[in-house]
Design a protein around this motif. Sequence first.
Motif, PDB file in Angstrom:
ATOM      1  N   MET A   1     -33.653 -73.442 -13.489  1.00  0.00           N
ATOM      2  CA  MET A   1     -33.203 -72.200 -12.409  1.00  0.00           C
ATOM      3  C   MET A   1     -31.530 -72.069 -12.435  1.00  0.00           C
ATOM      4  O   MET A   1     -30.565 -70.722 -13.256  1.00  0.00           O
ATOM      5  N   ALA A   2     -30.594 -73.497 -12.579  1.00  0.00           N
ATOM      6  CA  ALA A   2     -29.216 -73.512 -12.251  1.00  0.00           C
ATOM      7  C   ALA A   2     -28.612 -72.900 -14.100  1.00  0.00           C
ATOM      8  O   ALA A   2     -27.440 -72.664 -13.763  1.00  0.00           O
TER       9      ALA A   2
ATOM     10  N   VAL B   1     -36.450 -72.680 -27.026  1.00  0.00           N
ATOM     11  CA  VAL B   1     -37.128 -73.354 -27.736  1.00  0.00           C
ATOM     12  C   VAL B   1     -36.495 -74.543 -26.689  1.00  0.00           C
ATOM     13  O   VAL B   1     -36.596 -75.869 -26.636  1.00  0.00           O
ATOM     14  N   GLU B   2     -34.677 -74.803 -26.628  1.00  0.00           N
ATOM     15  CA  GLU B   2     -33.483 -74.942 -25.873  1.00  0.00           C
ATOM     16  C   GLU B   2     -34.675 -75.526 -24.473  1.00  0.00           C
ATOM     17  O   GLU B   2     -34.725 -76.570 -23.678  1.00  0.00           O
ATOM     18  N   LEU B   3     -34.583 -74.654 -23.700  1.00  0.00           N
ATOM     19  CA  LEU B   3     -35.117 -74.733 -22.376  1.00  0.00           C
ATOM     20  C   LEU B   3     -36.597 -75.271 -22.554  1.00  0.00           C
ATOM     21  O   LEU B   3     -36.501 -76.433 -21.851  1.00  0.00           O
ATOM     22  N   ARG B   4     -37.359 -74.975 -23.259  1.00  0.00           N
ATOM     23  CA  ARG B   4     -38.875 -75.583 -23.264  1.00  0.00           C
ATOM     24  C   ARG B   4     -39.367 -77.175 -23.556  1.00  0.00           C
ATOM     25  O   ARG B   4     -39.651 -78.079 -23.792  1.00  0.00           O
ATOM     26  N   ASP B   5     -37.734 -77.473 -24.384  1.00  0.00           N
ATOM     27  CA  ASP B   5     -37.782 -78.904 -24.756  1.00  0.00           C
ATOM     28  C   ASP B   5     -37.018 -79.695 -23.873  1.00  0.00           C
ATOM     29  O   ASP B   5     -37.191 -80.640 -23.798  1.00  0.00           O
ATOM     30  N   LYS B   6     -35.971 -78.825 -23.157  1.00  0.00           N
ATOM     31  CA  LYS B   6     -35.200 -79.981 -21.850  1.00  0.00           C
ATOM     32  C   LYS B   6     -36.834 -80.454 -20.802  1.00  0.00           C
ATOM     33  O   LYS B   6     -37.037 -81.239 -20.343  1.00  0.00           O
ATOM     34  N   ARG B   7     -37.201 -78.587 -20.538  1.00  0.00           N
ATOM     35  CA  ARG B   7     -38.636 -79.468 -19.733  1.00  0.00           C
ATOM     36  C   ARG B   7     -39.130 -80.145 -20.056  1.00  0.00           C
ATOM     37  O   ARG B   7     -40.354 -81.237 -19.250  1.00  0.00           O
ATOM     38  N   ALA B   8     -39.446 -80.153 -21.669  1.00  0.00           N
ATOM     39  CA  ALA B   8     -41.279 -81.474 -22.037  1.00  0.00           C
ATOM     40  C   ALA B   8     -39.889 -82.858 -21.637  1.00  0.00           C
ATOM     41  O   ALA B   8     -41.084 -83.536 -21.894  1.00  0.00           O
ATOM     42  N   SER B   9     -38.804 -82.929 -22.113  1.00  0.00           N
ATOM     43  CA  SER B   9     -37.981 -84.222 -21.534  1.00  0.00           C
ATOM     44  C   SER B   9     -37.825 -85.278 -20.258  1.00  0.00           C
ATOM     45  O   SER B   9     -37.174 -85.773 -20.005  1.00  0.00           O
ATOM     46  N   GLY B  10     -38.266 -83.882 -19.876  1.00  0.00           N
ATOM     47  CA  GLY B  10     -38.645 -83.767 -17.725  1.00  0.00           C
ATOM     48  C   GLY B  10     -37.600 -83.554 -16.920  1.00  0.00           C
ATOM     49  O   GLY B  10     -37.365 -83.799 -16.169  1.00  0.00           O
TER      50      GLY B  10
ATOM     51  N   LYS C   1     -37.089 -68.585 -10.976  1.00  0.00           N
ATOM     52  CA  LYS C   1     -37.924 -70.115 -10.823  1.00  0.00           C
ATOM     53  C   LYS C   1     -39.303 -69.105 -12.195  1.00  0.00           C
ATOM     54  O   LYS C   1     -40.322 -69.396 -12.446  1.00  0.00           O
ATOM     55  N   ALA C   2     -39.698 -67.384 -11.675  1.00  0.00           N
ATOM     56  CA  ALA C   2     -40.778 -67.126 -12.416  1.00  0.00           C
ATOM     57  C   ALA C   2     -40.031 -66.733 -13.470  1.00  0.00           C
ATOM     58  O   ALA C   2     -41.314 -67.319 -14.643  1.00  0.00           O
ATOM     59  N   THR C   3     -38.936 -66.640 -13.953  1.00  0.00           N
ATOM     60  CA  THR C   3     -38.723 -66.157 -15.229  1.00  0.00           C
ATOM     61  C   THR C   3     -38.798 -67.628 -16.287  1.00  0.00           C
ATOM     62  O   THR C   3     -38.938 -67.737 -16.983  1.00  0.00           O
ATOM     63  N   ILE C   4     -38.341 -68.784 -15.629  1.00  0.00           N
ATOM     64  CA  ILE C   4     -38.497 -69.562 -16.285  1.00  0.00           C
ATOM     65  C   ILE C   4     -39.846 -70.502 -16.744  1.00  0.00           C
ATOM     66  O   ILE C   4     -40.174 -70.817 -17.527  1.00  0.00           O
TER      67      ILE C   4
END
Length: 121
Positions: A102-103, A86-95, A109-112
């Motif tokens: 990845m870092a 959920v945190e990862l998706r929120d961070k991606r949604a915020s740009g 990249k594929a796993t992300i």
Amino acid sequence: MTLARSTLHLCQIAETLRNKGVDLVVLDQNIDTSDGTGRLLFNMLGAIGQFETEIRAERQMDGIKKAKDRGVQFGKRPALTNDQIVELRDKRASGTLIKDLMAEYSLSKATIYRYLTKNEG
């Protein structure tokens, strides 16, 4: 060392060799396929080997089924918890950039991308 994948494959190899005028001789088991007795022994040993392989596979599948019935999970464990996803998706949604995710999560990249698209909606 394995000569063939199955009894059928073993017999096909032996037949191909026989058609080329080649007989098999197993030195340590005194088997010579140039005569009927040798061919019989060769085929019997091949069939016994195939039988052993099939029995081993059946036992393995029984063991896997019993383990699954006991709740054993097979395969690689997920790299992230549900909260982290959920945190990862929120961070991606915020740009946040993929390379930064990845870092931060030490993932490819594929796993992300897999986490971003899996069970979305």
